[in-house]
Design an enzyme around this catalytic site. Structure first.
Site, PDB file in Angstrom:
ATOM      1  N   HIS A  14      -1.775  -0.494   3.065  1.00 43.72           N
ATOM      2  CA  HIS A  14      -0.430  -0.661   2.711  1.00 43.72           C
ATOM      3  C   HIS A  14      -0.035  -0.749   1.528  1.00 43.72           C
ATOM      4  O   HIS A  14      -0.914  -1.265   0.597  1.00 43.72           O
ATOM      5  CB  HIS A  14      -0.047  -1.959   3.465  1.00 43.72           C
ATOM      6  CG  HIS A  14       1.465  -2.528   3.667  1.00 43.72           C
ATOM      7  ND1 HIS A  14       1.902  -3.734   3.026  1.00 43.72           N
ATOM      8  CD2 HIS A  14       2.530  -1.701   3.952  1.00 43.72           C
ATOM      9  CE1 HIS A  14       3.445  -3.728   3.493  1.00 43.72           C
ATOM     10  NE2 HIS A  14       3.628  -2.498   3.567  1.00 43.72           N
ATOM     11  N   HIS A  56       8.585  -0.478  -4.376  1.00 43.65           N
ATOM     12  CA  HIS A  56       8.779  -0.919  -3.065  1.00 43.65           C
ATOM     13  C   HIS A  56      10.401  -1.508  -3.046  1.00 43.65           C
ATOM     14  O   HIS A  56      11.127  -1.440  -2.390  1.00 43.65           O
ATOM     15  CB  HIS A  56       8.068  -2.244  -2.577  1.00 43.65           C
ATOM     16  CG  HIS A  56       8.662  -2.613  -1.231  1.00 43.65           C
ATOM     17  ND1 HIS A  56       9.340  -3.676  -1.274  1.00 43.65           N
ATOM     18  CD2 HIS A  56       8.049  -2.447  -0.014  1.00 43.65           C
ATOM     19  CE1 HIS A  56       9.562  -3.855  -0.019  1.00 43.65           C
ATOM     20  NE2 HIS A  56       8.875  -3.172   0.717  1.00 43.65           N
TER      21      HIS A  56
HETATM   22  O1  G3P Z   1       5.876   1.674   6.096  1.00 47.04           O
HETATM   23  C1  G3P Z   1       5.421   0.367   6.584  1.00 47.04           C
HETATM   24  C2  G3P Z   1       5.990  -0.590   5.840  1.00 47.04           C
HETATM   25  O2  G3P Z   1       5.470  -0.586   4.462  1.00 47.04           O
HETATM   26  C3  G3P Z   1       7.274  -1.230   5.841  1.00 47.04           C
HETATM   27  O3  G3P Z   1       7.657  -2.266   5.401  1.00 47.04           O
HETATM   28  O4  G3P Z   1       8.872  -3.401   3.448  1.00 47.04           O
HETATM   29  O5  G3P Z   1       6.317  -2.973   3.449  1.00 47.04           O
HETATM   30  O6  G3P Z   1       7.679  -1.166   3.010  1.00 47.04           O
HETATM   31  P1  G3P Z   1       7.777  -2.243   3.737  1.00 47.04           P
HETATM   32 MG    MG Z   2       6.433   0.568   2.740  1.00 47.40          MG
END
Ligand code: G3P
Ligand code: MG
Length: 252
Positions: A14, A56
């Site tokens: 992630h 992000h």
């Molecule tokens: O793409 C999966 C996840 O990253 C979505 O949530 O807020 O971490 O970008 P976020």
């Molecule tokens: Mg994401």
């Protein structure tokens, strides 16, 4: 180079390297790679002068030494900010990467990217269009590397991406992100001709997996940081997951 067996492509690091490195930086991707990951999620938006880059949030506050909304910043200035110190001293000075730098990483390492389109406010269609154009162009030039998977919580961004991919006959997969699973969300993903639906892991049950598979799509879940949860969801047939814990796949 890791001496351990790499993880299969159900496992996405992630934001590049989970919690082991500053999110959405090249240092994160290298950290994730050396931990064994071969699939990576990251968040993509546009600079004021149209450069695609990784961040992000809507603002620079949390993950850089700069402040305020990201949207007005030009790339020549963005690449000078420190996107590493907030995480830990050893990453001090780590810059935010352009999408092109991340694509170079993917080509060099032969890994799979999930580019989450994270538009600045009001830039949904323009960002979806731009990411799809770059992904299609890059993918055509790198046929031996998996085409990036383009995902978004923004339906307008994915509609714009789909239009580009269709016009260019580009085989680049899409995924619709939703916080809450619903039959309507699945129908929206089908209408987009998405490859997958991505949702919060708390939304995933054997029934949701079965419904998504019956529609011909894959289901992936964010952000799974507990070993027992990962084990259960994968045993139930989940197609992939995003984790901040780089050691989580080991032995599963
Ligand atoms: O793409 C999966 C996840 O990253 C979505 O949530 O807020 O971490 O970008 P976020
Ligand atoms: Mg994401």
């Amino acid at each position: 180079m890791t001496s351990q067996t790499p993880f299969d492509l159900r496992w996405f690091a992630h934001r590049g390297g989970g919690d082991a490195a500053p999110e959405n930086t090249l240092a994160a991707f290298e950290t994730g790679f050396h931990a064994g990951f071969r699939a990576f999620e990251c968040d993509v938006k546009r600079s004021a002068d149209g450069v695609l880059w990784l961040l992000h949030d809507d603002t620079l506050d949390r993950t850089t030494d700069a402040r305020g909304p990201a949207a007005p910043w030009r790339w020549e200035n963005l690449q000078l900010v420190d996107a590493g110190s907030w995480h830990s001293a050893r990453f001090k000075g780590e810059p935010p990467p352009s999408l092109d730098a991340v694509l170079d990483f993917a080509a060099r390492r032969g890994v799979w990217l999930n580019l989450e389109i994270k538009p600045n406010p009001g830039e949904d269609a323009a960002t979806g269009d731009a990411v799809a154009r770059r992904a299609a162009q890059w993918s055509a030039a790198h046929p031996s590397v998996p085409a990036p998977l383009l995902s978004s919580f923004s339906h307008p961004a994915l509609l714009a991406a789909r239009a580009v991919l269709e016009a260019q006959h580009a085989d680049v997969p899409l995924a619709l992100l939703v916080e809450a699973y619903s039959a309507q969300a699945l129908a929206q993903a089908v209408a987009l001709r998405a490859q997958a639906l991505h949702t919060d892991w708390r939304q995933v049950t054997p029934d949701t997996i079965a419904a998504v598979h019956a529609a011909g799509l894959k289901l992936r879940a964010y952000t799974v940081n507990q070993r027992d949860v990962a084990q259960r969801l994968l045993a139930d047939g989940l197609d992939g997951l995003f984790t901040d814990r780089l050691e989580l796949p080991r032995g599963l």
